[in-house]
Design a protein around this motif. Structure first.
Motif, mmCIF file in Angstrom:
data_model
loop_
_atom_site.group_PDB
_atom_site.id
_atom_site.type_symbol
_atom_site.label_atom_id
_atom_site.label_comp_id
_atom_site.label_asym_id
_atom_site.label_seq_id
_atom_site.Cartn_x
_atom_site.Cartn_y
_atom_site.Cartn_z
ATOM 1 N N GLU A 135 0.834 -1.195 0.000
ATOM 2 C CA GLU A 135 0.000 0.000 0.000
ATOM 3 C C GLU A 135 0.874 1.252 0.000
ATOM 4 O O GLU A 135 1.924 1.264 0.657
ATOM 5 C CB GLU A 135 -0.902 0.019 1.230
ATOM 6 C CG GLU A 135 -1.987 -1.031 1.210
ATOM 7 C CD GLU A 135 -3.084 -0.739 2.213
ATOM 8 O OE1 GLU A 135 -3.236 0.424 2.641
ATOM 9 O OE2 GLU A 135 -3.811 -1.671 2.565
ATOM 10 N N PRO A 136 0.401 2.306 -0.684
ATOM 11 C CA PRO A 136 -0.707 2.225 -1.636
ATOM 12 C C PRO A 136 -0.288 1.402 -2.849
ATOM 13 O O PRO A 136 0.862 1.406 -3.245
ATOM 14 C CB PRO A 136 -0.978 3.680 -2.000
ATOM 15 C CG PRO A 136 0.321 4.386 -1.767
ATOM 16 C CD PRO A 136 0.976 3.668 -0.618
ATOM 17 N N GLY A 137 -1.245 0.701 -3.437
ATOM 18 C CA GLY A 137 -0.962 -0.123 -4.612
ATOM 19 C C GLY A 137 -1.656 -1.458 -4.524
ATOM 20 O O GLY A 137 -2.570 -1.653 -3.725
ATOM 21 N N GLU A 170 -2.238 1.180 -7.982
ATOM 22 C CA GLU A 170 -0.859 1.505 -8.366
ATOM 23 C C GLU A 170 -0.787 2.875 -9.040
ATOM 24 O O GLU A 170 0.181 3.618 -8.853
ATOM 25 C CB GLU A 170 -0.294 0.430 -9.291
ATOM 26 C CG GLU A 170 0.039 -0.889 -8.607
ATOM 27 C CD GLU A 170 1.200 -0.798 -7.637
ATOM 28 O OE1 GLU A 170 2.095 0.053 -7.835
ATOM 29 O OE2 GLU A 170 1.220 -1.581 -6.657
ATOM 30 N N ARG A 209 -0.887 5.282 -6.337
ATOM 31 C CA ARG A 209 0.432 5.309 -5.693
ATOM 32 C C ARG A 209 1.365 6.283 -6.414
ATOM 33 O O ARG A 209 2.061 7.085 -5.776
ATOM 34 C CB ARG A 209 1.039 3.898 -5.700
ATOM 35 C CG ARG A 209 2.426 3.807 -5.063
ATOM 36 C CD ARG A 209 3.041 2.423 -5.275
ATOM 37 N NE ARG A 209 4.336 2.310 -4.647
ATOM 38 C CZ ARG A 209 4.551 1.920 -3.404
ATOM 39 N NH1 ARG A 209 3.536 1.586 -2.633
ATOM 40 N NH2 ARG A 209 5.780 1.856 -2.915
#
Length: 209
Positions: free
Chosen positions: A41-43, A49, A52
């Motif tokens: 995270e983030p992602g 992603e 992100r």
């Protein structure tokens, strides 16, 4: 929320050694006979992603407001939980996350000093009662952590914050860890072998229980 699988999260400041911890825990959980799905995270999804990249980008001519940063974090988290974490837990897989909600509580709540009620409201909307089964907080002194990451190359927007930001973030992390009976603190200021031993002991105890 009860699921057949388990959700384990690794938390910590930059330079705390989360990547090494992921490798150690993944091996231990697989050895115990479980399928492991790794997330970050983030992602963790195509949309998350992309978020992100937006969050970490250094917007030279535009100030990223603390509110926008917080909202983006929870947007990415909502996508990850609904599209990856919950479906895999329901299959009986174990999900190992590099960061989760405690990061927002610490970075945005502690570091950015956003009102806790605002964060709790977003948490309730996006996550409801979903929480990790087990969290390992990799504790490092901010000055040492930043020293470690500086050697890796160019720093992203958040990594460029001043030392006081990370000191506030660490202080909040330690408070959250103390309040969470499902969280273990790993001292990463020890030598590497001692850190690895502590990680292995912690995950073995969780597996046995």
């Amino acid at each position: 929320m009860q699921t057949p699988g388990k959700f384990i999260v690794i938390e910590g400041l930059e330079g705390a050694g989360k990547s090494s911890a992921v490798a150690i825990l993944t091996q231990a959980i697989q050895t115990a006979g479980h399928i492991v799905v790794n997330t970050r995270e983030p992602g963790g999804t195509a949309m998350a992603e992309a978020i992100r990249d937006v969050v970490k980008h250094d917007w030279i001519d535009e100030k990223v407001t603390v509110e926008a940063e917080l909202l983006l974090m929870y947007a990415a988290r909502a996508q990850l939980v609904q599209n990856v974490i919950l479906p895999n837990l329901e299959k009986g897989f174990w999900v190992l996350g590099d960061r989760h909600d405690m990061s927002s509580q610490a970075y945005q709540g502690g570091g950015r000093q956003i009102d806790q009620n605002m964060i709790e409201s977003l948490r309730a909307i996006t996550l409801k009662d979903f929480r990790p089964d087990f969290t390992l907080y990799m504790d490092v002194e901010p000055k040492e952590g930043l020293k470690r990451v500086t050697g890796r190359g160019e720093l992203d927007r958040i990594e460029q914050e001043d030392l006081s930001f990370f000191e506030r973030t660490r202080e909040r992390y330690l408070l959250l860890a103390q309040q969470d009976h499902n969280c273990i603190v790993i001292n990463t200021m020890q030598d590497m072998q001692a850190v690895h031993t502590d990680l292995e002991l912690a995950i073995q105890q969780f597996l046995e229980n």
